[in-house]
Structures are given as C-alpha cells and as structure tokens.
Scaffold this motif. Structure first.
Motif, PDB file in Angstrom:
ATOM      1  N   ALA A 326      -9.264 -10.673 -12.728  1.00  0.00           N
ATOM      2  CA  ALA A 326      -9.487 -10.899 -11.303  1.00  0.00           C
ATOM      3  C   ALA A 326      -8.145 -10.775 -10.596  1.00  0.00           C
ATOM      4  CB  ALA A 326     -10.105 -12.271 -11.055  1.00  0.00           C
ATOM      5  N   VAL A 327      -8.198 -10.506  -9.295  1.00  0.00           N
ATOM      6  CA  VAL A 327      -6.987 -10.332  -8.488  1.00  0.00           C
ATOM      7  C   VAL A 327      -7.061 -11.259  -7.286  1.00  0.00           C
ATOM      8  CG1 VAL A 327      -5.626  -8.717  -7.104  1.00  0.00           C
ATOM      9  CG2 VAL A 327      -6.739  -7.920  -9.200  1.00  0.00           C
ATOM     10  N   LEU A 328      -5.956 -11.949  -6.989  1.00  0.00           N
ATOM     11  CA  LEU A 328      -5.875 -12.858  -5.846  1.00  0.00           C
ATOM     12  C   LEU A 328      -5.020 -12.227  -4.754  1.00  0.00           C
ATOM     13  CD1 LEU A 328      -5.195 -16.254  -7.669  1.00  0.00           C
ATOM     14  CD2 LEU A 328      -7.378 -15.068  -7.334  1.00  0.00           C
ATOM     15  N   VAL A 329      -5.533 -12.220  -3.516  1.00  0.00           N
ATOM     16  CA  VAL A 329      -4.791 -11.679  -2.376  1.00  0.00           C
ATOM     17  C   VAL A 329      -4.930 -12.623  -1.188  1.00  0.00           C
ATOM     18  CG1 VAL A 329      -5.077  -9.269  -3.093  1.00  0.00           C
ATOM     19  CG2 VAL A 329      -6.764 -10.305  -1.567  1.00  0.00           C
ATOM     20  N   ASP A 330      -4.051 -12.433  -0.200  1.00  0.00           N
ATOM     21  CA  ASP A 330      -4.182 -13.149   1.067  1.00  0.00           C
ATOM     22  C   ASP A 330      -3.699 -12.236   2.180  1.00  0.00           C
ATOM     23  OD1 ASP A 330      -1.399 -13.204   0.937  1.00  0.00           O
ATOM     24  OD2 ASP A 330      -1.263 -15.353   0.544  1.00  0.00           O
ATOM     25  N   ARG A 348     -13.873  -0.574 -10.285  1.00  0.00           N
ATOM     26  CA  ARG A 348     -14.809  -1.644 -10.638  1.00  0.00           C
ATOM     27  C   ARG A 348     -14.306  -2.413 -11.854  1.00  0.00           C
ATOM     28  NH1 ARG A 348     -18.040   2.584  -8.835  1.00  0.00           N
ATOM     29  NH2 ARG A 348     -19.494   2.039  -7.168  1.00  0.00           N
ATOM     30  N   ARG A 349     -13.012  -2.689 -11.799  1.00  0.00           N
ATOM     31  CA  ARG A 349     -12.366  -3.320 -12.953  1.00  0.00           C
ATOM     32  C   ARG A 349     -12.477  -4.830 -12.939  1.00  0.00           C
ATOM     33  NH1 ARG A 349     -11.438  -5.115 -16.729  1.00  0.00           N
ATOM     34  NH2 ARG A 349      -9.739  -4.902 -18.220  1.00  0.00           N
ATOM     35  N   GLY A 350     -12.625  -5.415 -11.755  1.00  0.00           N
ATOM     36  CA  GLY A 350     -12.734  -6.866 -11.655  1.00  0.00           C
ATOM     37  C   GLY A 350     -12.766  -7.277 -10.199  1.00  0.00           C
ATOM     38  N   PRO A 351     -13.173  -8.506  -9.906  1.00  0.00           N
ATOM     39  CA  PRO A 351     -13.276  -8.954  -8.523  1.00  0.00           C
ATOM     40  C   PRO A 351     -11.908  -9.238  -7.897  1.00  0.00           C
ATOM     41  CG  PRO A 351     -13.811 -10.751  -9.996  1.00  0.00           C
ATOM     42  CD  PRO A 351     -13.636  -9.535 -10.860  1.00  0.00           C
ATOM     43  N   VAL A 352     -11.834  -8.981  -6.601  1.00  0.00           N
ATOM     44  CA  VAL A 352     -10.681  -9.368  -5.794  1.00  0.00           C
ATOM     45  C   VAL A 352     -11.099 -10.567  -4.959  1.00  0.00           C
ATOM     46  CG1 VAL A 352      -9.093  -8.652  -3.972  1.00  0.00           C
ATOM     47  CG2 VAL A 352      -9.762  -7.019  -5.747  1.00  0.00           C
ATOM     48  N   LEU A 353     -10.289 -11.607  -4.966  1.00  0.00           N
ATOM     49  CA  LEU A 353     -10.632 -12.843  -4.274  1.00  0.00           C
ATOM     50  C   LEU A 353      -9.545 -13.200  -3.264  1.00  0.00           C
ATOM     51  CD1 LEU A 353     -11.289 -13.266  -7.587  1.00  0.00           C
ATOM     52  CD2 LEU A 353     -12.400 -15.307  -6.674  1.00  0.00           C
ATOM     53  N   GLY A 354      -9.948 -13.819  -2.143  1.00  0.00           N
ATOM     54  CA  GLY A 354      -8.992 -14.306  -1.161  1.00  0.00           C
ATOM     55  C   GLY A 354      -9.314 -13.833   0.231  1.00  0.00           C
ATOM     56  N   GLU A 355      -8.267 -13.487   0.983  1.00  0.00           N
ATOM     57  CA  GLU A 355      -8.412 -13.070   2.372  1.00  0.00           C
ATOM     58  C   GLU A 355      -8.270 -11.560   2.515  1.00  0.00           C
ATOM     59  OE1 GLU A 355      -6.473 -16.454   5.107  1.00  0.00           O
ATOM     60  OE2 GLU A 355      -5.060 -15.539   3.706  1.00  0.00           O
ATOM     61  N   SER A 393      -6.941  -1.881   5.011  1.00  0.00           N
ATOM     62  CA  SER A 393      -6.782  -3.182   4.355  1.00  0.00           C
ATOM     63  C   SER A 393      -7.879  -3.339   3.311  1.00  0.00           C
ATOM     64  CB  SER A 393      -6.843  -4.327   5.370  1.00  0.00           C
ATOM     65  OG  SER A 393      -8.107  -4.356   6.007  1.00  0.00           O
ATOM     66  N   VAL A 394      -7.700  -4.293   2.432  1.00  0.00           N
ATOM     67  CA  VAL A 394      -8.658  -4.560   1.358  1.00  0.00           C
ATOM     68  C   VAL A 394      -9.478  -5.785   1.716  1.00  0.00           C
ATOM     69  CG1 VAL A 394      -8.924  -5.200  -1.071  1.00  0.00           C
ATOM     70  CG2 VAL A 394      -7.192  -3.508  -0.395  1.00  0.00           C
ATOM     71  N   THR A 395     -10.784  -5.630   1.703  1.00  0.00           N
ATOM     72  CA  THR A 395     -11.687  -6.766   1.898  1.00  0.00           C
ATOM     73  C   THR A 395     -12.070  -7.308   0.535  1.00  0.00           C
ATOM     74  OG1 THR A 395     -12.582  -5.812   3.934  1.00  0.00           O
ATOM     75  CG2 THR A 395     -13.900  -7.511   2.839  1.00  0.00           C
ATOM     76  N   PRO A 396     -11.769  -8.565   0.256  1.00  0.00           N
ATOM     77  CA  PRO A 396     -12.057  -9.119  -1.070  1.00  0.00           C
ATOM     78  C   PRO A 396     -13.551  -9.110  -1.394  1.00  0.00           C
ATOM     79  CG  PRO A 396     -10.551 -10.535   0.141  1.00  0.00           C
ATOM     80  CD  PRO A 396     -11.079  -9.531   1.125  1.00  0.00           C
ATOM     81  N   ASP A 397     -13.851  -9.046  -2.674  1.00  0.00           N
ATOM     82  CA  ASP A 397     -15.229  -9.192  -3.125  1.00  0.00           C
ATOM     83  C   ASP A 397     -15.716 -10.618  -2.901  1.00  0.00           C
ATOM     84  OD1 ASP A 397     -15.488  -6.478  -4.474  1.00  0.00           O
ATOM     85  OD2 ASP A 397     -13.745  -7.298  -5.498  1.00  0.00           O
ATOM     86  N   VAL A 398     -14.812 -11.572  -3.052  1.00  0.00           N
ATOM     87  CA  VAL A 398     -15.107 -12.990  -2.795  1.00  0.00           C
ATOM     88  C   VAL A 398     -14.111 -13.456  -1.739  1.00  0.00           C
ATOM     89  CG1 VAL A 398     -15.247 -15.310  -3.753  1.00  0.00           C
ATOM     90  CG2 VAL A 398     -15.906 -13.329  -5.160  1.00  0.00           C
ATOM     91  N   VAL A 399     -14.612 -13.719  -0.516  1.00  0.00           N
ATOM     92  CA  VAL A 399     -13.731 -14.092   0.589  1.00  0.00           C
ATOM     93  C   VAL A 399     -13.487 -15.597   0.565  1.00  0.00           C
ATOM     94  CG1 VAL A 399     -13.444 -14.127   3.085  1.00  0.00           C
ATOM     95  CG2 VAL A 399     -14.513 -12.149   1.976  1.00  0.00           C
ATOM     96  N   ARG A 400     -12.228 -15.977   0.511  1.00  0.00           N
ATOM     97  CA  ARG A 400     -11.827 -17.387   0.566  1.00  0.00           C
ATOM     98  C   ARG A 400     -10.647 -17.500   1.527  1.00  0.00           C
ATOM     99  NH1 ARG A 400     -13.254 -20.919  -3.697  1.00  0.00           N
ATOM    100  NH2 ARG A 400     -15.356 -20.367  -4.389  1.00  0.00           N
TER     101      ARG A 400
END
Length: 439
Positions: A326-330, A348-355, A393-400
């Motif tokens: 998984a990858v974390l971004v803001d 499609r290697r893994g989810p991106v999470l964050g902002e 910009s990159v929109t996360p798969d899981v927005v936090r």
C-alpha cells in the motif's frame, strides 16, 4: 543530458523553490535574446529568461508567450528607466517572477539567488544550516514534530515524532522564533510535551547534510509484521532508488507480511530515482515524454531505466516485492511522489491511501542557472503509450483527510493513516509467479 527531476512548486517554496522539479538539467550560458551591443545586468537576465521561455517551454500553458515577453519588457523598461544601461540584475527579479506567474504554469518560476543556493544544496546532498526536523500544524502554529532526520541536530537533541513544541527559552513557542534561531545557529532550550509528559531539550542548528535517504521500520500486522519504507524525498544527491531496493531486500529477509510505502510530505526530486524505486514493486513501466521536439520513451524494469533504448541508470542487486503493498500520500506529496503513486495505481499493484496529492504530477521541469539565480521551467508533459495523459494529481483509492485532528492523534502516539495502510494490506493484490512475463 542530466537526469530529470520532479519537484513541487509552491509548498516547498523557501527550501528549494522547486516543488515539482522533474528535470534538473543545469544549462550552459545563453546568448542574449534581445539587443545588440551592451545591455544592463537586468536586461541580460530578462533576455536569457525569455529565450528559454520561447524556445524550451514544453508545458500546457496556452498563453501567447511572444506577447508576454513584449508586455514584461515594457515593465522592465519602466523599472530600469532611471539607469537603463546599468540597471542591476536584482531589479529584474520581480519582473520575471510576475511574468512567470502570468504564464499560468505553477511548475515554472524564478529562483532568487538565495533560493537557488538552498536548492542546489538539496539536490546534491550538500550541507545547510538546519535542525533536521519537520513540523506539522497544531493550534495555528507549525509545532508538532512529524519527522526527525537521522543524524541531525534534532535527533541528537532527543526530539521524536509526535513531540509538541511549547516554549523557546521559556517564552511561548512561535515558528518564526524557531526559524530565527536556526538562521543564527543559536542554541535554544525547547519546552516540549511527549505523550502528555513535559520535557526540556537543548538544540543548536548546525551545518549538516541535506541527504535524507529512505528508511525502514516494522509495525504489527495480524500475526506478523509489515515493513514501512519511508521515502522522505527523491532528492538527496542520488542513492534513493538503490536504498529502496536494498530495504525491500531487508523486508524480504525479515519475512514481512506486506510493505507500506510512505510518501507523505515528499515533494519530489529525481524522476530517474523515482522510476527505479517504483521498479522494486512494479515489474515493468513505460512512459512517453512529450515535448516540442517530439516524444521520448522511457522503459523501466528490474531497477534499470532505458531512454529511447539507451541505458539511463540502474541499481545494483535489484529486488522485487511480490507481496501485498500500500502507498500513503497527502496533499504535500508532489511531483515524483505523484508519479510513484500513479504507477502503483496504473499497475493495480496496491491501494493508495490518504489525501489527493499536490497536483504537479504530469510534467517535468528543468532548472537553468540564469545570472545569480535560476529559472525552473516546464519542458515536458507525460503520457502512457496509448496516449493516456498522466493525471495532474493522484486521487487515493481510500480517501482519508489529514488535518489538525490527525496531527493531534499523532501527539498521542496514533498514526491513523498508517493503521489504515496496515488494514489495507489484507486485501491488496500480489504478483504472480512470472511477474516479468506477458499477462
């Protein structure tokens, strides 16, 4: 040709004035674009900047650049009217800064001599007077320690992630006073709070390396451990990709159940470093760089980068993580960080999470020394081979959302986005038995 860089534009302004830098190619001298004979230092700088804008710009702005040059030439003439033959170079700085703002490309801007010196230190891993600490906002001030650079004055003083800064030499803390102490190399006593307990620390800013390479830690994940690879920057004078591959090897040796790549606050750096680092997780990637001169193809696999079929860099003993990731971004993740996160999503290697990220992830810039300062100019924009453009910009798969509430959680020892990343590993994909073969 030097390796491309990608940095972000505005959030990183005073440190490198280059958020969004994709291609650092320090250009040579340029002939004046305007006049015959002697010109003032201000006019010479203006000529050089505008020659680059006319001949090298490869961004997406639709502004009439010739008209722009004429308009701002008039402004410079007005500024230099009292002494047109000897007008100082610095008189042109606000004129070219305004001109680049009017260009409408936030990736392109002028670096003053001070900004350019700091920038050069950052990209080469040179020294700079610093504490070696990064801060997050709480109660209207940048006062929560979000990161401590290994080997820095801050680490030696004992600062830790999550510490809250309360006072400086017994007086109420302000970021301005902390910055002033850094600039003077002044020894100060910080009053802080760690997990609710007060403490005092003495710290002195010192000339130290700007190298800030990726690092590895482990967190509990189910019955095992997940590896966290923190990549704070893609600058550091090289070595980022090699370090990522080495850390993946260490994670594999430790039997990690998954890998989380933390790109929060990473404002970019070398695209070559980014590409080779991504190849520790994605077997193959291909990209087209589109410029006024045509398209160039980049292919990356096993830590090796090819530009139009020519070797453009590689790592020793490359590793490939085939397990869940998984990858974390803001919103501070910019440029190269956005390229990295997008390649993970695209594969499609893994989810991106964050902002949602900063929004400079689809172009490359080059930094040209001009006079005592430098021009950062967009020279390329990017697409996949099928013509799909890279996103701004990159929109996360899981927005936090990451806000003051999450910063306050950090002061209590809780990193909620990292915890979400650990949870996401359970549903993340893995690579097949032959990841380099055709699907």
């Amino acid at each position: 040709m030097n390796a491309p860089y990608t940095l972000t534009a505005r959030p990183f302004l005073r440190v490198a004035r280059a958020a969004g830098l994709t291609a650092l190619l320090l250009g040579g001298s340029l002939a004046p674009a305007r006049a015959q004979g002697v010109v003032s230092p201000a006019q010479d700088l203006f000529n050089r900047v505008n020659q680059l804008i006319q001949n090298e710009y490869g961004g997406l702005s639709g502004v009439d650049r010739a008209a722009l040059t004429r308009e701002y030439q008039e402004r410079l003439d007005n500024v230099c009217a009292p002494a047109p033959d000897t007008c100082a170079e610095a008189k042109a700085y606000p004129v070219v800064e305004a001109e680049l703002t009017a260009l409408g490309d936030e990736h392109s801007f002028f670096q003053t001599p001070e900004d350019y010196r700091d920038f050069r230190a950052s990209i080469t891993g040179g020294n700079r007077l610093q504490f070696g600490v990064k801060l997050g906002s709480l109660d209207g001030q940048n006062r929560v320690v979000t990161e401590v650079v290994p080997g820095s004055a801050a680490e030696e003083a004992g600062l830790r992630r999550g510490d809250v800064l309360l006072t400086i030499d017994g007086k109420a803390y302000t970021y301005e006073n902390l910055r002033a102490a850094r600039e003077k190399g002044q020894t100060i006593t910080l009053g802080a709070e760690r997990l609710g307990q007060p403490l005092n620390l003495t710290i002195t800013a010192r000339e130290s390396s700007t190298v800030d390479l990726p690092r590895l830690s482990f967190v509990p994940a189910g019955t095992g451990q997940a590896a966290v690879i923190r990549i704070p920057t893609f600058l550091s004078g090289g070595g980022v990709a090699q370090r990522v591959h080495d850390l993946v090897g260490q994670a594999q040796a430790r039997g990690a159940s998954g890998v989380i790549v933390d790109l929060r606050g990473n404002t970019g750096g070398s695209l070559a470093e980014c590409d080779s680092a991504v190849s520790a997780f994605v077997p193959n990637l291909t990209r087209l760089a589109r410029s006024a001169d045509g398209n160039a193809r980049t292919v990356v696999s096993r830590g090796t980068r090819l530009e139009d079929g020519r070797l453009a860099g590689s790592v020793r003993n490359p590793n490939l993580w085939s397990g869940p990731m998984a990858v974390l971004v803001d919103e501070g993740s910019a440029s190269c960080s956005e390229f990295f996160a997008f390649e993970i999503q695209y594969a499609r290697r893994g989810p991106v999470l964050g902002e949602q990220t900063a929004g400079v992830g689809n172009t490359a810039t080059r930094v040209y020394p001009v006079g005592e300062g430098a021009l950062q100019l967009t020279i390329l924009n990017y697409a996949k081979p099928d013509g799909t453009p890279y996103p701004v910009s990159v929109t996360p798969d899981v927005v936090r959302e990451q806000n003051e509430a999450t910063t306050r959680e950090l002061t209590r020892g809780v990193d909620s986005l990292l915890s979400a990343g650990v949870d996401a590993l359970s549903g993340a994909p893995t690579l097949g038995l032959n990841p380099f073969g055709r699907p």
